[in-house]
Scaffold this motif. Structure first.
Motif, short mmCIF file in Angstrom:
data_model
loop_
_atom_site.label_atom_id
_atom_site.label_comp_id
_atom_site.label_asym_id
_atom_site.label_seq_id
_atom_site.Cartn_x
_atom_site.Cartn_y
_atom_site.Cartn_z
N GLY A 114 0.78 -1.22 0.00
CA GLY A 114 0.00 0.00 0.00
C GLY A 114 0.83 1.28 0.00
N ARG A 115 2.15 1.16 -0.05
CA ARG A 115 2.99 2.36 -0.03
C ARG A 115 2.66 3.25 -1.22
NH1 ARG A 115 9.59 2.95 0.47
NH2 ARG A 115 9.60 5.20 0.17
N CYS A 116 2.49 4.51 -0.93
CA CYS A 116 2.17 5.47 -1.98
C CYS A 116 2.78 6.83 -1.65
CB CYS A 116 0.67 5.55 -2.19
SG CYS A 116 -0.29 5.83 -0.70
N ILE A 117 2.59 7.76 -2.57
CA ILE A 117 3.15 9.09 -2.43
C ILE A 117 2.05 10.10 -2.70
CG2 ILE A 117 4.82 10.75 -3.38
CD1 ILE A 117 6.40 8.22 -4.39
N VAL A 118 1.97 11.09 -1.85
CA VAL A 118 1.08 12.23 -2.05
C VAL A 118 1.98 13.40 -2.44
CG1 VAL A 118 -0.65 13.74 -1.00
CG2 VAL A 118 -0.51 11.34 -0.30
N ALA A 119 1.82 13.90 -3.66
CA ALA A 119 2.65 14.99 -4.16
C ALA A 119 1.79 16.22 -4.42
CB ALA A 119 3.36 14.57 -5.46
N ALA A 120 2.27 17.37 -4.00
CA ALA A 120 1.53 18.61 -4.22
C ALA A 120 1.21 18.78 -5.70
CB ALA A 120 2.35 19.80 -3.72
#
Length: 139
Positions: free
Chosen positions: A40-46
Motif C-alpha cells: 500500500g505504499r504510496c506518495i502524495v505529491a503537491a
C-alpha cells in the motif's frame, strides 16, 4: 506551476521508473510507489511544483496535509497496517511530496526506519491494478 522535467507534474514516463499515477486529489496527486515491500505504499505529491512547504501558502499547506491525512485513512482502511511512517524528502526531485509507508508488525522493516527504495518487491500489472482499486475504493 508545472515543471516539464518532473514526473509528479507531468504524470508521464518520468514517473514510470518508481510510480504509477492513481488520481488527483484536491491539492495533490496520488502515486502508487512501485516497490511494494510495504503493501500500500504510496506518495502524495503537491499539485503545484513547489520545493518546500514554506513555498506554499498556509491554505495550500493545510489543503495538502488534508490530502495526506485522507490517503493515510484510505491506506488504513484498505490494508490495515499496524502503523504508517511518513517521509518527506525531495533532495533530487524538488517537488514537495510525502511518502505514506504502511508498516506491519510481522512485515518488512518493522521497528526501523523504512528504506527509500529497498528494491525487494515489484508486482505484476494485475497486482498493481488491485492495490490501486483498493485505494480508490477506500478514498
Amino acid at each position: 506551476m508545472k515543471d516539464k522535467n518532473c514526473g509528479y507534474c507531468m504524470k508521464n514516463e518520468l514517473l514510470d521508473p518508481f510510480g504509477i499515477f492513481i488520481c488527483e486529489l484536491p491539492a495533490s496527486v496520488l502515486v502508487l510507489f512501485k516497490e511494494q515491500s510495504h503493501l500500500g505504499r504510496c506518495i502524495v505529491a503537491a499539485k503545484e511544483h513547489k520545493s518546500e512547504i514554506v513555498d506554499m501558502t498556509v491554505e495550500e499547506t493545510s489543503d495538502f496535509y488534508a490530502d495526506v491525512r485522507r490517503v493515510a485513512a484510505a491506506v488504513h482502511k484498505a490494508f490495515q497496517p499496524d502503523k504508517i511512517n511518513y517521509g518527506s524528502y525531495g533532495d533530487t526531485s524538488g517537488h514537495c511530496h510525502v511518502h505514506i509507508v504502511p508498516k506491519y508488525k510481522d512485515g518488512f522493516e518493522w521497528g526501523g526506519t523504512f528504506a527509500m527504495n529497498p528494491a525487494e518487491k515489484y508486482l505484476s500489472a494485475a497486482e498493481y491494478k488491485d492495490i490501486i482499486a483498493k485505494l480508490k475504493a477506500a478514498l
